[in-house]
Design a protein around this motif. Structure first.
Motif, mmCIF file in Angstrom:
data_model
loop_
_atom_site.group_PDB
_atom_site.id
_atom_site.type_symbol
_atom_site.label_atom_id
_atom_site.label_comp_id
_atom_site.label_asym_id
_atom_site.label_seq_id
_atom_site.Cartn_x
_atom_site.Cartn_y
_atom_site.Cartn_z
ATOM 1 N N HIS A 15 40.034 -18.634 65.172
ATOM 2 C CA HIS A 15 41.201 -17.802 65.404
ATOM 3 C C HIS A 15 41.214 -17.310 66.853
ATOM 4 N N ILE A 16 42.221 -16.553 67.176
ATOM 5 C CA ILE A 16 42.431 -16.116 68.553
ATOM 6 C C ILE A 16 41.221 -15.354 69.093
ATOM 7 N N ASN A 18 38.024 -15.803 68.281
ATOM 8 C CA ASN A 18 36.998 -16.801 68.608
ATOM 9 C C ASN A 18 37.338 -17.514 69.911
ATOM 10 N N GLN A 56 37.660 -27.482 65.276
ATOM 11 C CA GLN A 56 37.281 -26.542 66.323
ATOM 12 C C GLN A 56 37.227 -27.231 67.691
ATOM 13 N N ASP A 59 40.820 -27.673 68.871
ATOM 14 C CA ASP A 59 41.465 -26.449 69.343
ATOM 15 C C ASP A 59 40.940 -26.031 70.713
ATOM 16 N N LEU A 236 40.116 -9.395 63.459
ATOM 17 C CA LEU A 236 41.220 -10.319 63.223
ATOM 18 C C LEU A 236 40.815 -11.376 62.200
ATOM 19 N N LYS A 238 42.667 -14.429 59.125
ATOM 20 C CA LYS A 238 43.835 -15.235 58.778
ATOM 21 C C LYS A 238 44.932 -14.403 58.109
ATOM 22 N N VAL A 243 47.380 -16.363 63.787
ATOM 23 C CA VAL A 243 46.181 -16.071 64.583
ATOM 24 C C VAL A 243 45.389 -17.323 64.954
ATOM 25 N N THR A 244 45.867 -18.506 64.612
ATOM 26 C CA THR A 244 45.222 -19.742 65.035
ATOM 27 C C THR A 244 46.130 -20.467 66.027
ATOM 28 N N ASP A 247 49.075 -21.826 64.270
ATOM 29 C CA ASP A 247 50.013 -20.743 63.967
ATOM 30 C C ASP A 247 50.845 -20.386 65.192
ATOM 31 N N ARG A 248 50.176 -20.283 66.348
ATOM 32 C CA ARG A 248 50.885 -19.886 67.565
ATOM 33 C C ARG A 248 51.907 -20.945 67.973
ATOM 34 N N THR A 301 51.458 -10.760 66.330
ATOM 35 C CA THR A 301 50.907 -11.883 65.581
ATOM 36 C C THR A 301 51.988 -12.729 64.920
#
Length: 305
Positions: A15-16, A18, A56, A59, A236, A238, A243-244, A247-248, A301
């Motif tokens: 997520h954001i 991380n 991962q 991303d 933060l 899910k 938040v991933t 998602d963004r 978010t």
């Protein structure tokens, strides 16, 4: 030069929070002309998955973060942990512990230990007490026999930080090496010189420094970056919305826009709507890192940045 690393657990999607820590770690290493390594902490066999590793990596790459060499997995380095445990045991620095988590919670701590620290119940058992516990058949954990009451480390962002160090678990009862051991062994084996990670681990770092001392290996330097929080004050997750990275992108952002927002949350003063990690290198300075958590509102978010 400074060799750094990012070491996520491949148990789900980054997520954001991380990714923000990964960006900070990358900037610390690359701005010093150093190497940046990727390590997967995959000892939790119940939840670690190769498909999570793949996601991962993807991303990180989408944000423009690269790394040197092939990523390593803790599950493929068990011999290193066993060797370290053997060395500590041979030096008389370990003992077996049969305590359950409930027993530890309910035990009265020694007067020099903060609440929640292991009180040393199994530290000096008699031969008869050990035989009784062995006969019960419950596999024991292995703990470090700590003789130093407190340890001080110096963090690049937080300065001196001192904690009481208790007898930490080195190997769990199921035979799995514990995080406190593997992170120290891995960072030494990979010649990591600076550890950049979230500041929820700051209180554990004196333990890691002490264990490095006991193993006779050099301490790295540390920089603990504040967490990303949701509006409810929790870390933060899910459930808090978009938040991933996926998602963004789904709400209309681009990878470059995400990097720009993460950079501003770290303390960069940039007007750019979009940027890349490489663009940030000339602007990076450790003393500009924000020392308070970044709190995301529901509006932030659920809407484009």
């Amino acid at each position: 030069m400074s060799r750094g690393r990012f070491a996520p657990s491949p148990t789900g999607i980054l997520h954001i929070g991380n990714l923000r820590t990964a960006l900070a770690a990358w900037l610390f290493a690359r701005s010093a002309g150093g190497e940046f390594l990727l390590r997967f902490e995959d000892l939790d066999t119940a939840t670690a998955r190769r498909e999570h590793e793949d996601g991962q990596r993807r991303d990180l790459e989408r944000l423009g973060l690269d790394w040197d060499g092939e990523p390593v997995r803790q599950s493929e380095r068990m011999d290193r942990y066993e060797d370290a445990l053997t060395d500590l045991s041979a030096a008389g620095l370990t003992y077996r512990c049969w305590c359950s988590r409930r027993e530890i919670r309910e035990a009265v701590s020694a007067p020099h230990l903060p609440p929640g620290h292991y009180p040393g119940t199994c530290r000096n058992l008699t031969a008869a007490q050990i035989a009784e516990r062995e006969a019960a058949g419950k596999p024991p954990a292995v703990r470090l026999r700590t003789e130093q009451p407190s340890v001080t480390i110096v963090d690049r962002l937080h300065g001196e930080h001192t904690e009481v160090v208790d007898d930490v678990v080195l190997r769990r009862g199921d035979g799995t090496p514990a995080y406190n051991l593997v992170v120290v062994v891995d960072d030494d084996a990979q010649r990591v010189e600076e550890v950049v990670r979230a500041d929820d681990l700051l209180s554990s770092t004196p333990r890691h420094a002490h264990l490095a001392d006991m193993l006779g290996i050099p301490r790295p330097t540390w920089a603990h970056v504040p967490l990303v929080l949701a509006a409810d004050g929790d870390r933060l997750a899910k459930r808090h919305g978009a938040v991933t990275i996926d998602d963004r992108l789904a709400v209309g952002d681009t990878p470059g826009r995400v990097v720009a927002v993460l950079a501003r949350s770290l303390g960069f003063e940039i007007p750019d709507e979009e940027t890349t990690p490489t663009d940030l290198l000339d602007r990076f300075a450790a003393d500009q890192i924000a020392l308070t958590p970044w709190t995301l509102t529901p509006e932030e978010t659920d809407a484009p940045w």
